[in-house]
Design a protein around this motif. Structure first.
Motif, PDB file in Angstrom:
ATOM      1  N   LEU A 204      70.445  30.956 -95.888  1.00 32.02           N
ATOM      2  CA  LEU A 204      69.111  30.251 -96.668  1.00 32.02           C
ATOM      3  C   LEU A 204      69.891  30.335 -98.158  1.00 32.02           C
ATOM      4  CD1 LEU A 204      66.297  31.549 -94.774  1.00 32.02           C
ATOM      5  CD2 LEU A 204      66.963  29.011 -94.792  1.00 32.02           C
ATOM      6  N   HIS A 205      70.215  31.675 -98.700  1.00 25.99           N
ATOM      7  CA  HIS A 205      70.579  31.445 -99.836  1.00 25.99           C
ATOM      8  C   HIS A 205      72.499  31.365-100.456  1.00 25.99           C
ATOM      9  CE1 HIS A 205      66.581  33.907-101.256  1.00 25.99           C
ATOM     10  NE2 HIS A 205      67.163  34.538-100.126  1.00 25.99           N
ATOM     11  N   LEU A 206      73.120  31.085 -99.663  1.00 28.77           N
ATOM     12  CA  LEU A 206      74.489  30.588-100.832  1.00 28.77           C
ATOM     13  C   LEU A 206      74.302  29.411 -99.557  1.00 28.77           C
ATOM     14  CD1 LEU A 206      76.084  33.739 -98.953  1.00 28.77           C
ATOM     15  CD2 LEU A 206      74.859  33.297-101.729  1.00 28.77           C
ATOM     16  N   GLU A 207      74.164  28.722 -98.649  1.00 27.97           N
ATOM     17  CA  GLU A 207      74.218  27.295 -98.183  1.00 27.97           C
ATOM     18  C   GLU A 207      72.987  26.373 -98.214  1.00 27.97           C
ATOM     19  OE1 GLU A 207      77.473  26.422 -96.891  1.00 27.97           O
ATOM     20  OE2 GLU A 207      78.175  28.728 -96.782  1.00 27.97           O
ATOM     21  N   ARG A 208      72.211  26.853 -98.063  1.00 26.69           N
ATOM     22  CA  ARG A 208      70.661  26.173 -98.511  1.00 26.69           C
ATOM     23  C   ARG A 208      70.646  25.944 -99.700  1.00 26.69           C
ATOM     24  NH1 ARG A 208      73.461  23.557 -95.677  1.00 26.69           N
ATOM     25  NH2 ARG A 208      72.750  23.366 -93.523  1.00 26.69           N
ATOM     26  N   LYS A 209      70.859  27.595-100.968  1.00 28.87           N
ATOM     27  CA  LYS A 209      70.200  28.082-102.217  1.00 28.87           C
ATOM     28  C   LYS A 209      69.123  27.881-102.597  1.00 28.87           C
ATOM     29  CE  LYS A 209      74.749  25.776-103.949  1.00 28.87           C
ATOM     30  NZ  LYS A 209      75.220  27.399-104.049  1.00 28.87           N
ATOM     31  N   ILE A 210      68.036  27.977-101.879  1.00 25.62           N
ATOM     32  CA  ILE A 210      67.058  28.665-102.483  1.00 25.62           C
ATOM     33  C   ILE A 210      66.355  29.053-102.785  1.00 25.62           C
ATOM     34  CG2 ILE A 210      66.361  27.788 -98.985  1.00 25.62           C
ATOM     35  CD1 ILE A 210      65.522  30.862 -99.667  1.00 25.62           C
ATOM     36  N   LEU A 211      65.329  29.018-103.284  1.00 24.97           N
ATOM     37  CA  LEU A 211      64.398  30.022-104.441  1.00 24.97           C
ATOM     38  C   LEU A 211      64.600  31.771-103.718  1.00 24.97           C
ATOM     39  CD1 LEU A 211      63.875  30.312-107.255  1.00 24.97           C
ATOM     40  CD2 LEU A 211      60.857  30.447-106.629  1.00 24.97           C
ATOM     41  N   PHE A 212      63.634  31.378-102.426  1.00 28.94           N
ATOM     42  CA  PHE A 212      63.718  32.771-102.026  1.00 28.94           C
ATOM     43  C   PHE A 212      62.807  32.593-101.067  1.00 28.94           C
ATOM     44  CE2 PHE A 212      59.520  32.830-104.430  1.00 28.94           C
ATOM     45  CZ  PHE A 212      58.649  33.254-103.110  1.00 28.94           C
ATOM     46  N   HIS A 213      62.673  33.595 -99.870  1.00 28.91           N
ATOM     47  CA  HIS A 213      62.565  33.358 -98.350  1.00 28.91           C
ATOM     48  C   HIS A 213      61.119  34.272 -98.348  1.00 28.91           C
ATOM     49  CE1 HIS A 213      63.268  37.393 -96.873  1.00 28.91           C
ATOM     50  NE2 HIS A 213      62.998  37.440 -95.841  1.00 28.91           N
ATOM     51  N   GLY A 214      60.248  34.260 -96.637  1.00 27.19           N
ATOM     52  CA  GLY A 214      58.986  34.892 -96.801  1.00 27.19           C
ATOM     53  C   GLY A 214      59.229  34.678 -95.422  1.00 27.19           C
ATOM     54  N   HIS A 215      58.440  36.393 -95.042  1.00 31.68           N
ATOM     55  CA  HIS A 215      57.735  36.433 -93.650  1.00 31.68           C
ATOM     56  C   HIS A 215      56.397  36.997 -93.353  1.00 31.68           C
ATOM     57  CE1 HIS A 215      61.023  39.751 -95.607  1.00 31.68           C
ATOM     58  NE2 HIS A 215      59.495  40.213 -95.154  1.00 31.68           N
ATOM     59  N   GLU A 216      55.499  37.475 -92.161  1.00 35.00           N
ATOM     60  CA  GLU A 216      54.594  37.781 -92.605  1.00 35.00           C
ATOM     61  C   GLU A 216      54.458  38.930 -92.171  1.00 35.00           C
ATOM     62  OE1 GLU A 216      53.091  35.934 -89.115  1.00 35.00           O
ATOM     63  OE2 GLU A 216      53.821  34.492 -89.439  1.00 35.00           O
ATOM     64  N   PRO A 217      55.402  40.297 -91.406  1.00 36.08           N
ATOM     65  CA  PRO A 217      55.546  41.759 -91.593  1.00 36.08           C
ATOM     66  C   PRO A 217      55.870  42.569 -92.989  1.00 36.08           C
ATOM     67  CG  PRO A 217      56.870  40.556 -89.976  1.00 36.08           C
ATOM     68  CD  PRO A 217      56.907  39.456 -90.509  1.00 36.08           C
ATOM     69  N   LEU A 218      55.871  43.634 -93.067  1.00 42.83           N
ATOM     70  CA  LEU A 218      55.840  44.318 -94.259  1.00 42.83           C
ATOM     71  C   LEU A 218      57.568  44.934 -94.666  1.00 42.83           C
ATOM     72  CD1 LEU A 218      52.934  46.033 -94.141  1.00 42.83           C
ATOM     73  CD2 LEU A 218      53.185  43.822 -94.901  1.00 42.83           C
ATOM     74  N   ASP A 219      58.043  44.325 -93.890  1.00 47.15           N
ATOM     75  CA  ASP A 219      59.671  44.192 -93.880  1.00 47.15           C
ATOM     76  C   ASP A 219      60.392  43.218 -93.419  1.00 47.15           C
ATOM     77  OD1 ASP A 219      59.827  47.501 -94.809  1.00 47.15           O
ATOM     78  OD2 ASP A 219      59.131  48.111 -92.747  1.00 47.15           O
TER      79      ASP A 219
END
Length: 313
Positions: A204-219
């Motif tokens: 996601l970061h190196l190939e698609r160069k997104i700003l950031f990702h997010g997830h539902e759990p706390l880790d």
């Protein structure tokens, strides 16, 4: 109202001063007001944020947070004595105190300084994070059969086969259904839980160069070293945790608005994420559909409840 006034007043002023009428283009909505009036005003807004209370799930190592009622810190002649709790009845207003055991609480924006002090703290996150395209990748069906399932690169490429390439600079949230048991305190210790694999994060970061990702759990993941979070932070990437209501936003076509307190040197961030969805989306509220100014008046007033440890209605 202002634009209507301009349209009416401009010709009158021009006639009185003997000058040519103001250009009609000048009287149109200036700048991004046009975007708001034509697009954002009719959009559907969905809150992706958990409410912070003293009893929400949190990593046990951080301890317990407490809410309280603010008191006078000094004598205020004719108004309050030092130590007096402010009340609506005696002082006409109320205020709160928050003893928050950590800045890793509830729905968050993790700056990289959480793990890597050479990178940005929460107050050093740029203002350009404010509004971005939102992508939601759904792994909920896989989590139903494997509670510890982690997003894989194949899930991302499969998503793109259906929806097209993930936009550069977008925010990618991973929908797992984990949030639906919130605020059950056992969530903070239940294992396994769904996550995001290191390979997926790198893609996601190196190939698609997104700003950031997010997830539902706390880790981010369930590896012994939290390898995904370690890689993110030590490479200058932020992430969202504790995100909610991803089943109520479209997988593509929405925006996400991001807000968070600007604590100096903060290595965690209480965040609020709002999805801005197309007008025909089935969930959310539109501007003007709920009381805004003035805000809603409730039948039951707020009061501090000792058992709840906070103000409730």
């Amino acid at each position: 109202m202002f634009c209507s006034f301009v349209r009416l007043a401009a010709p009158i002023a021009a006639a009185l001063l003997g000058i040519a009428p103001i250009s009609t283009a000048f009287a149109e909505d200036p700048g991004l007001w046009k975007v708001y009036n034509e697009t954002l005003k009719g959009a559907k807004y969905v809150d992706l944020t958990h409410t912070i209370t003293p009893n929400i799930p949190v990593w046990a190592g951080f301890g317990k947070s407490r809410f309280g009622q603010a008191a006078a810190g000094t004598d205020l002649e004719g108004f309050a004595k030092k130590g007096d709790t402010f009340t609506y009845e005696k002082h006409g207003f109320n205020a709160s105190t928050y003893d928050l055991a950590t800045d890793q609480l509830g729905t968050q924006l993790d700056p990289p300084a959480h793990w890597a002090p050479e990178y940005a703290a929460i107050d050093e996150i740029p203002a350009t994070y404010a509004v971005r395209p939102l992508v939601v990748i759904n792994i909920e069906d896989k989590v139903k059969t494997d509670a510890g399932y982690h997003l894989q690169v194949a899930d991302i490429t499969g998503f793109e086969e259906k929806h097209g390439r993930i936009p550069e600079g977008s925010v990618v949230f991973v929908r797992s259904g984990w949030y639906k048991k919130w605020p059950d305190p056992s969530l903070s210790t239940t294992r396994p839980f769904p996550g995001v694999s290191l390979d997926a994060l790198k893609f996601l970061h190196l190939e698609r160069k997104i700003l950031f990702h997010g997830h539902e759990p706390l880790d981010t993941d369930t590896t012994p070293t939290l390898e995904g979070e370690h890689w993110l932070m030590h490479n200058g990437f932020a992430q969202a945790e504790g995100v909610a209501n991803l089943d109520k936003v479209p997988e593509t076509g929405a925006l996400v608005a991001i807000g968070y307190p600007k604590f100096g040197g903060g290595v965690g961030g209480y965040a609020r994420y709002i999805a801005i969805c197309p007008p025909d989306w089935q969930y959310g509220v539109t501007v003007g559909a709920v009381p805004e100014a003035p805000l809603q008046k409730f039948d039951k007033p707020l009061h501090f409840d000792d058992k709840a440890g906070m103000r409730i209605r």
